[in-house]
Design a protein around this motif. Structure first.
Motif, PDB file in Angstrom:
ATOM      1  N   GLU A   1       0.860  -1.191   0.000  1.00 11.05           N
ATOM      2  CA  GLU A   1       0.000   0.000   0.000  1.00 11.05           C
ATOM      3  C   GLU A   1       0.898   1.245   0.000  1.00 11.05           C
ATOM      4  N   PRO A   2       0.527   2.279  -0.760  1.00 14.06           N
ATOM      5  CA  PRO A   2       1.354   3.503  -0.772  1.00 14.06           C
ATOM      6  C   PRO A   2       1.359   4.159   0.601  1.00 14.06           C
ATOM      7  N   GLU A   3       2.436   4.890   0.872  1.00 14.38           N
ATOM      8  CA  GLU A   3       2.611   5.476   2.198  1.00 14.38           C
ATOM      9  C   GLU A   3       2.901   6.969   2.123  1.00 14.38           C
ATOM     10  N   VAL A   4       2.521   7.650   3.194  1.00 11.33           N
ATOM     11  CA  VAL A   4       2.944   9.023   3.426  1.00 11.33           C
ATOM     12  C   VAL A   4       4.176   8.937   4.321  1.00 11.33           C
ATOM     13  N   THR A   5       5.250   9.580   3.927  1.00  4.85           N
ATOM     14  CA  THR A   5       6.473   9.513   4.725  1.00  4.85           C
ATOM     15  C   THR A   5       6.774  10.872   5.336  1.00  4.85           C
ATOM     16  N   GLN A   6       7.251  10.839   6.572  1.00  4.90           N
ATOM     17  CA  GLN A   6       7.555  12.075   7.288  1.00  4.90           C
ATOM     18  C   GLN A   6       8.972  12.011   7.844  1.00  4.90           C
ATOM     19  N   THR A   7       9.628  13.164   7.780  1.00  2.37           N
ATOM     20  CA  THR A   7      10.952  13.287   8.377  1.00  2.37           C
ATOM     21  C   THR A   7      11.081  14.633   9.077  1.00  2.37           C
ATOM     22  N   PRO A   8      11.870  14.712  10.177  1.00  3.81           N
ATOM     23  CA  PRO A   8      12.433  13.567  10.880  1.00  3.81           C
ATOM     24  C   PRO A   8      11.372  12.876  11.727  1.00  3.81           C
ATOM     25  N   SER A   9      11.699  11.749  12.296  1.00  7.50           N
ATOM     26  CA  SER A   9      10.753  11.087  13.177  1.00  7.50           C
ATOM     27  C   SER A   9      10.717  11.777  14.547  1.00  7.50           C
ATOM     28  N   HIS A  10      11.852  12.342  14.929  1.00  7.85           N
ATOM     29  CA  HIS A  10      11.926  13.106  16.182  1.00  7.85           C
ATOM     30  C   HIS A  10      12.674  14.404  15.927  1.00  7.85           C
ATOM     31  N   GLN A  11      12.218  15.460  16.562  1.00 10.42           N
ATOM     32  CA  GLN A  11      12.875  16.755  16.433  1.00 10.42           C
ATOM     33  C   GLN A  11      12.858  17.412  17.807  1.00 10.42           C
ATOM     34  N   VAL A  12      14.058  17.764  18.281  1.00  9.85           N
ATOM     35  CA  VAL A  12      14.167  18.473  19.550  1.00  9.85           C
ATOM     36  C   VAL A  12      14.678  19.873  19.241  1.00  9.85           C
ATOM     37  N   THR A  13      14.046  20.876  19.811  1.00 18.40           N
ATOM     38  CA  THR A  13      14.442  22.241  19.524  1.00 18.40           C
ATOM     39  C   THR A  13      14.306  23.093  20.781  1.00 18.40           C
ATOM     40  N   GLN A  14      14.955  24.217  20.745  1.00 22.77           N
ATOM     41  CA  GLN A  14      14.849  25.170  21.846  1.00 22.77           C
ATOM     42  C   GLN A  14      13.701  26.126  21.576  1.00 22.77           C
ATOM     43  N   MET A  15      13.060  26.553  22.613  1.00 27.85           N
ATOM     44  CA  MET A  15      11.972  27.523  22.496  1.00 27.85           C
ATOM     45  C   MET A  15      12.454  28.749  21.713  1.00 27.85           C
ATOM     46  N   GLY A  16      11.623  29.185  20.795  1.00 25.35           N
ATOM     47  CA  GLY A  16      11.970  30.352  19.989  1.00 25.35           C
ATOM     48  C   GLY A  16      12.641  30.018  18.673  1.00 25.35           C
ATOM     49  N   GLN A  17      13.072  28.786  18.519  1.00 14.35           N
ATOM     50  CA  GLN A  17      13.713  28.380  17.274  1.00 14.35           C
ATOM     51  C   GLN A  17      12.680  28.018  16.220  1.00 14.35           C
ATOM     52  N   GLU A  18      13.113  28.061  14.989  1.00 15.61           N
ATOM     53  CA  GLU A  18      12.262  27.669  13.866  1.00 15.61           C
ATOM     54  C   GLU A  18      12.469  26.183  13.568  1.00 15.61           C
ATOM     55  N   VAL A  19      11.378  25.509  13.247  1.00 16.07           N
ATOM     56  CA  VAL A  19      11.495  24.120  12.817  1.00 16.07           C
ATOM     57  C   VAL A  19      10.705  23.919  11.531  1.00 16.07           C
ATOM     58  N   ILE A  20      11.177  23.004  10.740  1.00 16.09           N
ATOM     59  CA  ILE A  20      10.469  22.610   9.527  1.00 16.09           C
ATOM     60  C   ILE A  20      10.264  21.110   9.564  1.00 16.09           C
ATOM     61  N   LEU A  21       9.029  20.722   9.476  1.00 17.65           N
ATOM     62  CA  LEU A  21       8.677  19.311   9.435  1.00 17.65           C
ATOM     63  C   LEU A  21       8.348  18.956   7.995  1.00 17.65           C
ATOM     64  N   ARG A  22       8.849  17.828   7.563  1.00 19.02           N
ATOM     65  CA  ARG A  22       8.743  17.489   6.145  1.00 19.02           C
ATOM     66  C   ARG A  22       7.888  16.253   5.921  1.00 19.02           C
ATOM     67  N   CYS A  23       7.234  16.250   4.795  1.00 25.83           N
ATOM     68  CA  CYS A  23       6.313  15.169   4.451  1.00 25.83           C
ATOM     69  C   CYS A  23       6.389  14.927   2.949  1.00 25.83           C
ATOM     70  N   VAL A  24       6.303  13.661   2.580  1.00 23.32           N
ATOM     71  CA  VAL A  24       6.129  13.310   1.177  1.00 23.32           C
ATOM     72  C   VAL A  24       4.790  12.586   1.078  1.00 23.32           C
ATOM     73  N   PRO A  25       3.767  13.269   0.569  1.00 23.46           N
ATOM     74  CA  PRO A  25       2.454  12.632   0.440  1.00 23.46           C
ATOM     75  C   PRO A  25       2.473  11.553  -0.639  1.00 23.46           C
ATOM     76  N   ILE A  26       1.411  10.807  -0.726  1.00 14.85           N
ATOM     77  CA  ILE A  26       1.263   9.797  -1.769  1.00 14.85           C
ATOM     78  C   ILE A  26       1.230  10.506  -3.118  1.00 14.85           C
ATOM     79  N   SER A  27       1.931   9.946  -4.086  1.00 17.86           N
ATOM     80  CA  SER A  27       2.315  10.686  -5.284  1.00 17.86           C
ATOM     81  C   SER A  27       1.138  11.229  -6.098  1.00 17.86           C
ATOM     82  N   ASN A  28       0.038  10.536  -6.204  1.00 18.74           N
ATOM     83  CA  ASN A  28      -1.054  11.029  -7.039  1.00 18.74           C
ATOM     84  C   ASN A  28      -2.142  11.739  -6.233  1.00 18.74           C
TER      85      ASN A  28
END
Lengths: 115, 114
Positions: free
Chosen positions: A1-28
């Motif tokens: 079955e096609p999957e949605v993939t996300q990276t990273p699996s864990h993200q630790v950051t300090q308050m006030g910092q910027e974070v970007i969470l990434r995803c690759v949705p199912i292609s179609n």
């Protein structure tokens, strides 16, 4: 079955910092979503995205949040200045037609910890 | 969206059949009933969907009585790996700008033991 993939699996950051969470949705798939789940609480809708723009956002999705589809495969969630209360599991999801009662496919999530 | 009520938790043993009932008294005519499964630290996963009577797939069965005011998810011969939270969702919200929004409740925590 096609999957949605996300990276990273864990993200630790300090308050006030910027974070970007990434995803690759199912292609179609054409509709993309972010949900989040604070530990022990419900899965909550954040935002939906279609045709390169936000179609709806929740009250949680304030000015600190943004989404982008920078290319044909990735879908990102950015938090500009993280707060302690942003600590949660963030799930990306996608769907094919956005039709009534259509099922959503969720990724495995990114656990964000803000210290 | 129709409000749903389901048990907070259920316990079972391997090999047993588990039935989780969801109440949705104000279900609308066009609403489907959908069940999702969520393992710890994973995203929800679609299990089954139905409108009326009975639906069966390789994972589960869904029983819906004629009045559609409730539904029962049936998991045959559960194993330890079926330990998860099970969510009953009734209807969804079609977004004007595109897409559909799911509203999750607290779900039913199923614990399967040896």
């Amino acid at each position: 079955e096609p999957e949605v993939t996300q990276t990273p699996s864990h993200q630790v950051t300090q308050m006030g910092q910027e974070v970007i969470l990434r995803c690759v949705p199912i292609s179609n798939h054409l509709y993309f979503y972010w949900y989040r789940q604070i530990l022990g609480q419900k899965v909550e809708f954040l935002v939906s995205f279609y045709n390169n723009e936000i179609s709806e956002k929740s009250e949680i999705f304030d000015d600190q949040f943004s989404v982008e589809r920078p290319d044909g495969s990735n879908f990102t969630l950015k938090i500009r200045s993280t707060k302690l209360e942003d600590s949660a599991m963030y799930f990306c999801a996608s769907s094919d037609q956005g039709a009534t009662n259509e099922k959503l496919f969720f990724g495995s999530g990114t656990q964000l910890s803000v210290l | 969206l129709a409000k749903t009520t389901q048990p907070i938790s259920m316990d079972s043993y391997e090999g047993q059949e588990v039935n989780i009932t969801c109440s949705h008294n104000n279900i609308a005519t066009n609403d489907y009933i959908t069940w999702y499964q969520q393992f710890p630290s994973q995203g929800p996963r679609f299990i089954i969907q139905g409108y009326k009577t009975k639906v069966t797939n390789e994972v589960a069965s869904l029983f819906i009585p004629a009045d559609r005011k409730s539904s029962t998810l049936s998991l045959p011969r559960v194993s330890l790996s079926d330990t998860a939270v099970y969510y009953c969702l009734v209807g969804d919200e079609i977004l004007t700008g595109g897409g559909n929004k799911l509203t999750f409740g607290t779900g039913t925590q199923l614990k399967v033991e040896l």
